[in-house]
Design a protein around this motif. Sequence first.
Motif: not given
Lengths: 112, 111
Positions: B2-6, B21-25
Amino acid sequence: EDQVTQSPEALRLQEGESSSLNCSYTVSGLRGLFWYRQDPGKGPEFLFTLYSAGEEKEKERLKATLTKKESFLHITAPKPEDSATYLCAVQVPQGGANNLFFGTGTRLTVIP
Amino acid sequence: EPEVTQTPSHQVTQMGQEVILRCVPISNHLYFYWYRQILGQKVEFLVSFYNNEISEKSEIFDDQFSVERPDGSNFTLKIRSTKLEDSAMYFCASKGDTEAFFGQGTRLTVV
């Protein structure tokens, strides 16, 4: 007031030349000390968490140790791919339960 | 793993404009953070978010900044009226029980 101080700022090593990076902290009630690796233009990559004095963690060529005042990241027989900036961060009660406060890092260059 | 995606990886904006700014934790994490790193300087804490509300914020996180978790997966940082000094790398991080994992960052350039 700096809570985390890392030294040296930069370090050049020959491949195979072992050394240590230092992170000293001036906080009370340390909740955790974290080591991260950061490559240029990238986000910090988690390496280790240390919670109490005397604790040690090891991963490949890296070993992290913790005392009541400082932490060391020992690098044994480094390779060029170990070149990166190594960041130390602390969790402290007064800063919020889970927030990290980072040092300025040590930029490591390993020369083939 | 799993990873954090920006997203985006790089954003150029004019001074005074709004940016998001967007992030998917990581999906089972409960704590979310924004940090920033001005070129050549240390990583600095901006804000932490837990249970759908801000839990802590730094002095940097003034009224021009806001965070939101609009749909249960995305975590956004909005800067309402950007200034030149907002130019930096912005990192999102998420945390489960122990360590925080960081995304690859969004490089924001304000011109």
